[in-house]
Design a protein around this motif. Structure first.
Motif, PDB file in Angstrom:
ATOM      1  N   VAL A  26       0.852  -1.190   0.000  1.00  0.00           N
ATOM      2  CA  VAL A  26       0.000   0.000   0.000  1.00  0.00           C
ATOM      3  C   VAL A  26       0.881   1.231   0.000  1.00  0.00           C
ATOM      4  CG1 VAL A  26      -1.758   1.259   1.275  1.00  0.00           C
ATOM      5  CG2 VAL A  26      -1.796  -1.229   1.258  1.00  0.00           C
ATOM      6  N   ASN A  27       0.646   2.143  -0.948  1.00  0.00           N
ATOM      7  CA  ASN A  27       1.388   3.405  -0.994  1.00  0.00           C
ATOM      8  C   ASN A  27       0.664   4.419  -0.122  1.00  0.00           C
ATOM      9  OD1 ASN A  27       3.362   2.523  -2.840  1.00  0.00           O
ATOM     10  ND2 ASN A  27       1.893   2.799  -4.529  1.00  0.00           N
ATOM     11  N   ALA A  28       1.103   4.532   1.103  1.00  0.00           N
ATOM     12  CA  ALA A  28       0.431   5.418   2.053  1.00  0.00           C
ATOM     13  C   ALA A  28       0.786   6.860   1.779  1.00  0.00           C
ATOM     14  CB  ALA A  28       0.829   5.036   3.476  1.00  0.00           C
ATOM     15  N   PRO A  29      -0.132   7.754   2.018  1.00  0.00           N
ATOM     16  CA  PRO A  29       0.149   9.172   1.879  1.00  0.00           C
ATOM     17  C   PRO A  29       1.252   9.578   2.839  1.00  0.00           C
ATOM     18  CG  PRO A  29      -2.220   8.755   2.050  1.00  0.00           C
ATOM     19  CD  PRO A  29      -1.534   7.484   2.352  1.00  0.00           C
ATOM     20  N   PRO A  30       1.920  10.681   2.590  1.00  0.00           N
ATOM     21  CA  PRO A  30       3.057  11.089   3.397  1.00  0.00           C
ATOM     22  C   PRO A  30       2.730  11.268   4.871  1.00  0.00           C
ATOM     23  CG  PRO A  30       2.928  12.409   1.387  1.00  0.00           C
ATOM     24  CD  PRO A  30       1.715  11.584   1.437  1.00  0.00           C
ATOM     25  N   ARG A  31       1.507  11.700   5.200  1.00  0.00           N
ATOM     26  CA  ARG A  31       1.191  12.005   6.582  1.00  0.00           C
ATOM     27  C   ARG A  31       0.758  10.773   7.355  1.00  0.00           C
ATOM     28  NH1 ARG A  31      -2.958  16.218   7.479  1.00  0.00           N
ATOM     29  NH2 ARG A  31      -1.949  16.450   9.499  1.00  0.00           N
ATOM     30  N   VAL A  32       0.800   9.617   6.757  1.00  0.00           N
ATOM     31  CA  VAL A  32       0.453   8.379   7.444  1.00  0.00           C
ATOM     32  C   VAL A  32       1.716   7.809   8.078  1.00  0.00           C
ATOM     33  CG1 VAL A  32      -0.399   6.047   7.176  1.00  0.00           C
ATOM     34  CG2 VAL A  32      -1.488   7.908   5.927  1.00  0.00           C
ATOM     35  N   GLY A  33       1.698   7.656   9.394  1.00  0.00           N
ATOM     36  CA  GLY A  33       2.882   7.209  10.111  1.00  0.00           C
ATOM     37  C   GLY A  33       3.034   5.708  10.106  1.00  0.00           C
ATOM     38  N   ARG A  34       4.125   5.276  10.763  1.00  0.00           N
ATOM     39  CA  ARG A  34       4.436   3.852  10.780  1.00  0.00           C
ATOM     40  C   ARG A  34       3.402   3.038  11.547  1.00  0.00           C
ATOM     41  NH1 ARG A  34      10.618   4.073  12.667  1.00  0.00           N
ATOM     42  NH2 ARG A  34       9.746   5.875  13.779  1.00  0.00           N
ATOM     43  N   TRP A  35       2.884   3.609  12.652  1.00  0.00           N
ATOM     44  CA  TRP A  35       1.883   2.857  13.397  1.00  0.00           C
ATOM     45  C   TRP A  35       0.621   2.645  12.564  1.00  0.00           C
ATOM     46  CZ3 TRP A  35       1.655  -0.325  17.213  1.00  0.00           C
ATOM     47  CH2 TRP A  35       0.425  -0.655  17.780  1.00  0.00           C
ATOM     48  N   THR A  36       0.225   3.661  11.816  1.00  0.00           N
ATOM     49  CA  THR A  36      -0.946   3.515  10.953  1.00  0.00           C
ATOM     50  C   THR A  36      -0.709   2.441   9.908  1.00  0.00           C
ATOM     51  OG1 THR A  36      -1.462   5.855  11.263  1.00  0.00           O
ATOM     52  CG2 THR A  36      -2.533   4.731   9.420  1.00  0.00           C
ATOM     53  N   ARG A  37       0.475   2.453   9.296  1.00  0.00           N
ATOM     54  CA  ARG A  37       0.786   1.418   8.303  1.00  0.00           C
ATOM     55  C   ARG A  37       0.731   0.029   8.926  1.00  0.00           C
ATOM     56  NH1 ARG A  37       5.141   5.060   7.086  1.00  0.00           N
ATOM     57  NH2 ARG A  37       4.684   6.320   5.227  1.00  0.00           N
ATOM     58  N   PHE A  38       1.240  -0.068  10.165  1.00  0.00           N
ATOM     59  CA  PHE A  38       1.291  -1.374  10.826  1.00  0.00           C
ATOM     60  C   PHE A  38      -0.108  -1.922  11.089  1.00  0.00           C
ATOM     61  CE2 PHE A  38       1.191  -3.650  14.932  1.00  0.00           C
ATOM     62  CZ  PHE A  38       1.925  -4.776  14.574  1.00  0.00           C
ATOM     63  N   VAL A  39      -1.009  -1.091  11.633  1.00  0.00           N
ATOM     64  CA  VAL A  39      -2.327  -1.600  12.036  1.00  0.00           C
ATOM     65  C   VAL A  39      -3.293  -1.706  10.867  1.00  0.00           C
ATOM     66  CG1 VAL A  39      -2.091  -0.775  14.394  1.00  0.00           C
ATOM     67  CG2 VAL A  39      -3.136   0.714  12.685  1.00  0.00           C
ATOM     68  N   THR A  40      -2.949  -1.092   9.727  1.00  0.00           N
ATOM     69  CA  THR A  40      -3.854  -1.167   8.570  1.00  0.00           C
ATOM     70  C   THR A  40      -3.309  -2.034   7.446  1.00  0.00           C
ATOM     71  OG1 THR A  40      -2.887   0.847   7.602  1.00  0.00           O
ATOM     72  CG2 THR A  40      -4.803   1.118   9.060  1.00  0.00           C
ATOM     73  N   ALA A  41      -2.116  -2.599   7.625  1.00  0.00           N
ATOM     74  CA  ALA A  41      -1.499  -3.362   6.535  1.00  0.00           C
ATOM     75  C   ALA A  41      -2.281  -4.636   6.220  1.00  0.00           C
ATOM     76  CB  ALA A  41      -0.048  -3.702   6.888  1.00  0.00           C
ATOM     77  N   ARG A  42      -2.666  -5.374   7.264  1.00  0.00           N
ATOM     78  CA  ARG A  42      -3.392  -6.634   7.072  1.00  0.00           C
ATOM     79  C   ARG A  42      -4.614  -6.633   7.989  1.00  0.00           C
ATOM     80  NH1 ARG A  42       2.041  -7.959   7.161  1.00  0.00           N
ATOM     81  NH2 ARG A  42       2.840  -9.009   5.278  1.00  0.00           N
ATOM     82  N   PRO A  43      -5.603  -5.840   7.677  1.00  0.00           N
ATOM     83  CA  PRO A  43      -6.743  -5.687   8.597  1.00  0.00           C
ATOM     84  C   PRO A  43      -7.515  -6.985   8.819  1.00  0.00           C
ATOM     85  CG  PRO A  43      -7.198  -4.631   6.484  1.00  0.00           C
ATOM     86  CD  PRO A  43      -5.755  -4.991   6.478  1.00  0.00           C
ATOM     87  N   ARG A  44      -7.705  -7.782   7.768  1.00  0.00           N
ATOM     88  CA  ARG A  44      -8.456  -9.026   7.929  1.00  0.00           C
ATOM     89  C   ARG A  44      -7.720  -9.997   8.842  1.00  0.00           C
ATOM     90  NH1 ARG A  44      -9.579  -7.441   2.715  1.00  0.00           N
ATOM     91  NH2 ARG A  44     -11.822  -7.351   2.195  1.00  0.00           N
ATOM     92  N   LEU A  45      -6.397 -10.062   8.677  1.00  0.00           N
ATOM     93  CA  LEU A  45      -5.600 -10.944   9.521  1.00  0.00           C
ATOM     94  C   LEU A  45      -5.653 -10.473  10.973  1.00  0.00           C
ATOM     95  CD1 LEU A  45      -3.632 -13.292   9.849  1.00  0.00           C
ATOM     96  CD2 LEU A  45      -1.757 -11.706   9.313  1.00  0.00           C
ATOM     97  N   SER A  46      -5.574  -9.168  11.194  1.00  0.00           N
ATOM     98  CA  SER A  46      -5.632  -8.629  12.552  1.00  0.00           C
ATOM     99  C   SER A  46      -6.951  -8.990  13.236  1.00  0.00           C
ATOM    100  CB  SER A  46      -5.472  -7.104  12.529  1.00  0.00           C
ATOM    101  OG  SER A  46      -4.221  -6.737  12.010  1.00  0.00           O
ATOM    102  N   LEU A  47      -8.042  -8.826  12.501  1.00  0.00           N
ATOM    103  CA  LEU A  47      -9.342  -9.120  13.092  1.00  0.00           C
ATOM    104  C   LEU A  47      -9.529 -10.616  13.306  1.00  0.00           C
ATOM    105  CD1 LEU A  47     -11.577  -6.603  11.100  1.00  0.00           C
ATOM    106  CD2 LEU A  47     -10.721  -6.394  13.437  1.00  0.00           C
ATOM    107  N   LEU A  48      -8.975 -11.433  12.421  1.00  0.00           N
ATOM    108  CA  LEU A  48      -9.062 -12.888  12.587  1.00  0.00           C
ATOM    109  C   LEU A  48      -8.286 -13.332  13.822  1.00  0.00           C
ATOM    110  CD1 LEU A  48      -9.966 -15.639  11.562  1.00  0.00           C
ATOM    111  CD2 LEU A  48      -7.908 -15.709  10.113  1.00  0.00           C
TER     112      LEU A  48
END
Length: 736
Positions: A4-26
């Motif tokens: 995912v090409n995140a916008p510049p203002r998206v930090g590392r924590w946001t990338r981490f928790v949104t990278a694999r949302p289905r896996l996180s919820l599973l």
């Protein structure tokens, strides 16, 4: 996987928790299912005591007496009612002796004593129609409860010419555990649907409303599993499970409300979902983290006290707070990533709008903005007026009387409460409230006799029985005049401990446990207060960068609790509204309850304070306009804080419907505290005080300001406020 090409203002924590949302919820779903299994049956392993100091003299003496003289510490009482006959009637006597002999043969029961065996007047009612059989069920709380369940049905009810009811401390604890479990289930059935309805009213969207509820359920189930694990290592109070439900649901709703509201606000400005999540976590997410830390700190203060009743609430509270924050900061962003704009789906409020379009985001909260303007325009009036009202509401607490938790915690119709009430009203000298004096060391009969005479000569002593001697140990039973834990009985404890003796003595009994518990709390209360104050000041400084705001936060938070403490004494000690609320007032407040209620309510007040201050700070950093920042902060969070407080109050009131008085007091008291904090302190007192302090509100010396810039929380982009502070530093350096 596609990156995912995140916008510049998206930090590392946001990338981490949104990278694999289905896996996180599973993963979360699997862990929650495991928590359900791990936490099953946790209530059966929790204790109903924990008010005593384990290192106190009374506790040591109690354990020694249980070991050497089990008959001195009966925890099971059979109240034998002869009806119209006398307890000395031959048929009644024969049946009572038969019951006592049968009880003596039961496995796990020892120390049998009765009026018919000893002829002790204290075991016979003054009207001659009732008398007692006393015994001790051995083992820990769980084992004793199982023994009681096994044997009680064989004695309870009509037995020939007598009717038997079961009471005593072990029966009180067992009934309390059973009632708390039943009441908790009912509270959950009340709180969950009402909370969902309120969330729908706040969000409109059914999808958005379900998110906080899901976070709360995850936090509650996870904490139950943690408590189940803790029962393998230490004692945990059954009352803690109520706090788990209340805080798990309440704080999860708070945190999710804050995050979902900010996310929807960002979407309404045209931001893409991923950018909106990034901004939300950088602002509201950090605030949630700070809020969770402040609540956890308040609850952690209870760890300094030795009573496991208080420590249990720290275990449960810290666990549920951190789990609620973790779920809000990890699972919620994952869910929002999958939902995107569909977080606004299923708007159930459309049927009530009748064609009216919702207000644009910039126009929401205008009522709160007008309130802030009015309050700041008349700041001295609102500051002094609200302070005076809060102090006035707290005045009843000046008459507080501390006592112990007993059978009067239970409904008036419960069996063990009925037994103890009969004993209080009909038996001489409160036979279940005597003091025991343990004497250790070799002594002669004459020495025991002289010591007994000295005890009997004390002004608050009604009668002294004993000694009963076994080897180098003996014990005396001292019946005080009046009630078991009134002021004379507590004074007698100190007098007994001062009586000279040629052997070592230790005093125990209900009044002695109360005296030692009060001493333990009094010794450690300053440490707990200093801990809460210092850590709270540090956290609020890291949030705001101000020296004055942390002091204001601590003082105003403490002030917000006055109504709760005043109401607790006026209602639960003095007995006002007891008929309406359905409880029996013992005329005192259990010693540990004010400590518990302060720590919980103070943490929740800081929770709302952090929400408001963070938004004010963000606006102030952006504009440098103090009054506008206060107005904007209340506009953006006033409705949110009020909604969160109402939802948490609903949960606490549901807990407060419990038939156990301490739980009722905890639930209703904290519900009042959070409502007063949100509707009076945050809405009126905070903006008034901040208007009076003006721009000085944000002052900090240069070194502390630089410390905050390096380690503190900064939600907004650098703005006029920061530029002004930097300019002041440069001017100061040039003058130097």
């Amino acid at each position: 996987m596609t990156e995912v090409n995140a916008p510049p203002r998206v930090g590392r924590w946001t990338r981490f928790v949104t990278a694999r949302p289905r896996l996180s919820l599973l993963v979360a779903l699997v862990l929650t299912a495991l928590a359900v299994l791990a936490g099953s049956g946790v209530a059966d392993r929790l204790g109903a005591g924990g008010w005593e100091d384990p290192a106190a003299e009374s506790t040591r003496a109690t354990k020694a007496l249980e070991r050497e003289f089990p008959g001195s510490q009966p925890n099971l009482l059979l109240l034998v009612d002869a009806g119209d006959a006398s307890v000395d009637d031959p048929a009644v006597t024969a049946r009572a002796k038969s019951l006592a002999d049968r009880l003596a043969s039961e496995r796990g029961v020892t120390g049998i004593g009765s009026y018919w065996q000893s002829g002790t007047p204290a075991l016979r009612a003054e009207d001659g129609h009732e008398a007692l059989i006393a015994a001790r069920i051995t083992g820990d709380e769980k084992t004793a409860g199982e023994t009681l369940e096994r044997i009680a049905p064989q004695y309870r009810g009509v037995r020939g010419p007598v009717e038997v009811t079961v009471g005593g401390p072990v029966a009180v604890r067992h009934e309390m555990q059973t009632i708390i479990q039943e009441d908790l289930t009912r509270a959950e059935l009340i709180a969950l649907p009402v909370t969902l309805v309120l969330l729908v009213m706040v969000f409109g969207s059914a999808v958005a409303a379900l998110l906080p509820l899901g976070i709360g359920i995850v936090a509650i189930l996870g904490t139950n599993a943690i408590l189940r694990g803790l029962t393998e290592l230490t004692d945990v109070s059954v009352f803690a499970i109520n706090l788990t439900t209340a805080l798990g649901l309440g704080l999860a709703v708070d945190y999710a409300l804050f995050i979902v509201r900010r996310y929807r606000e960002e979407l309404s400005t045209g931001a893409e979902p991923l950018t909106a999540i990034g901004t939300t976590l950088r602002t509201a997410g950090r605030t949630v983290l700070f809020s969770a830390l402040t609540v956890a700190v308040s609850l952690a203060a209870m760890l300094v006290f030795p009573q496991y009743f208080l420590r249990s609430f720290a275990y449960a509270g810290i666990a549920v707070v951190l789990l609620a924050a973790a779920a809000a900061l990890i699972l919620l962003p994952a869910a929002l990533t999958l939902l995107g704009h569909r977080v606004n789906a299923l708007d159930l409020r459309r049927v009530f709008r009748r064609g009216h379009r919702p207000k644009p985001a910039g126009e929401e909260g205008r009522t709160w903005a007008r309130t802030a303007t009015l309050v700041m325009r008349r700041a001295p009036f609102f500051a002094l007026g609200t302070t005076a009202v809060l102090v006035l509401l707290g005045l009843p607490f000046l008459g507080v009387k501390f006592g112990t938790a007993d059978d009067r915690q239970l409904p008036s119709t419960s069996e063990s409460h009925v037994v103890q009430q009969h004993i209080r009203e009909g038996f001489p000298g409160s036979p279940d409230g005597g003091l025991e004096v343990l004497a250790e060391g070799r002594a002669t009969e004459a020495q025991y006799g002289a010591y007994k005479e000295r005890i009997a000569g004390l002004p608050d002593v009604q009668r002294v029985d004993g000694p009963l001697v076994k080897g180098d140990s003996a014990y005396f039973t001292v019946l005080p005049k009046g009630e078991a834990v009134d002021d004379p009985a507590q004074r007698l404890v100190g007098e007994l401990r001062e009586v000279r003796a040629p052997f070592d003595t230790e005093v125990t009994g209900t009044a002695a446990v109360l005296v030692d518990s009060k001493d333990a709390i009094g010794e450690r209360l300053p440490l707990a207060a200093v801990f809460i104050t210092i850590v709270t000041l540090l956290l609020v400084f890291l949030l705001t960068g101000s020296v004055l705001i942390p002091i204001q936060a601590v003082v105003l938070n403490a002030l917000s609790l006055t109504a709760m403490f005043g109401a607790v004494v006026w209602v639960f000690q003095d007995g006002h509204l007891s008929g309406l609320l359905g409880f029996t007032s013992p005329g005192s407040i259990e010693t540990t309850l004010p400590v518990l209620m302060f720590c919980v309510a103070f943490g929740l007040s800081m929770d709302y304070g952090v929400f408001l201050l963070s938004r004010i700070k963000e606006e102030y950093d952006h504009t440098g306009d103090h009054d506008q920042a206060v107005r904007h902060g209340l506009q953006r969070t006033g409705g949110l804080i009020t909604a969160a407080a109402v939802i948490l109050a609903v949960v606490m009131v549901a807990i407060g419907t419990s038939r156990v008085t301490n739980t009722k007091m905890l639930g209703l008291g904290i519900a009042l505290a959070v409502l007063m904090d949100a509707m009076i302190v945050r809405s009126l007192l905070v903006p008034a005080v901040m208007r009076l302090t003006g721009r000085a509100t944000w002052w900090a010396p240069g070194p502390l300001r630089r410390f905050h810039e390096r380690f503190g929380l900064s939600e907004g982009e650098p703005g006029p406020a920061k530029e002004t502070a930097e300019a002041r530093d440069k001017v100061g350096a040039s003058h130097a």
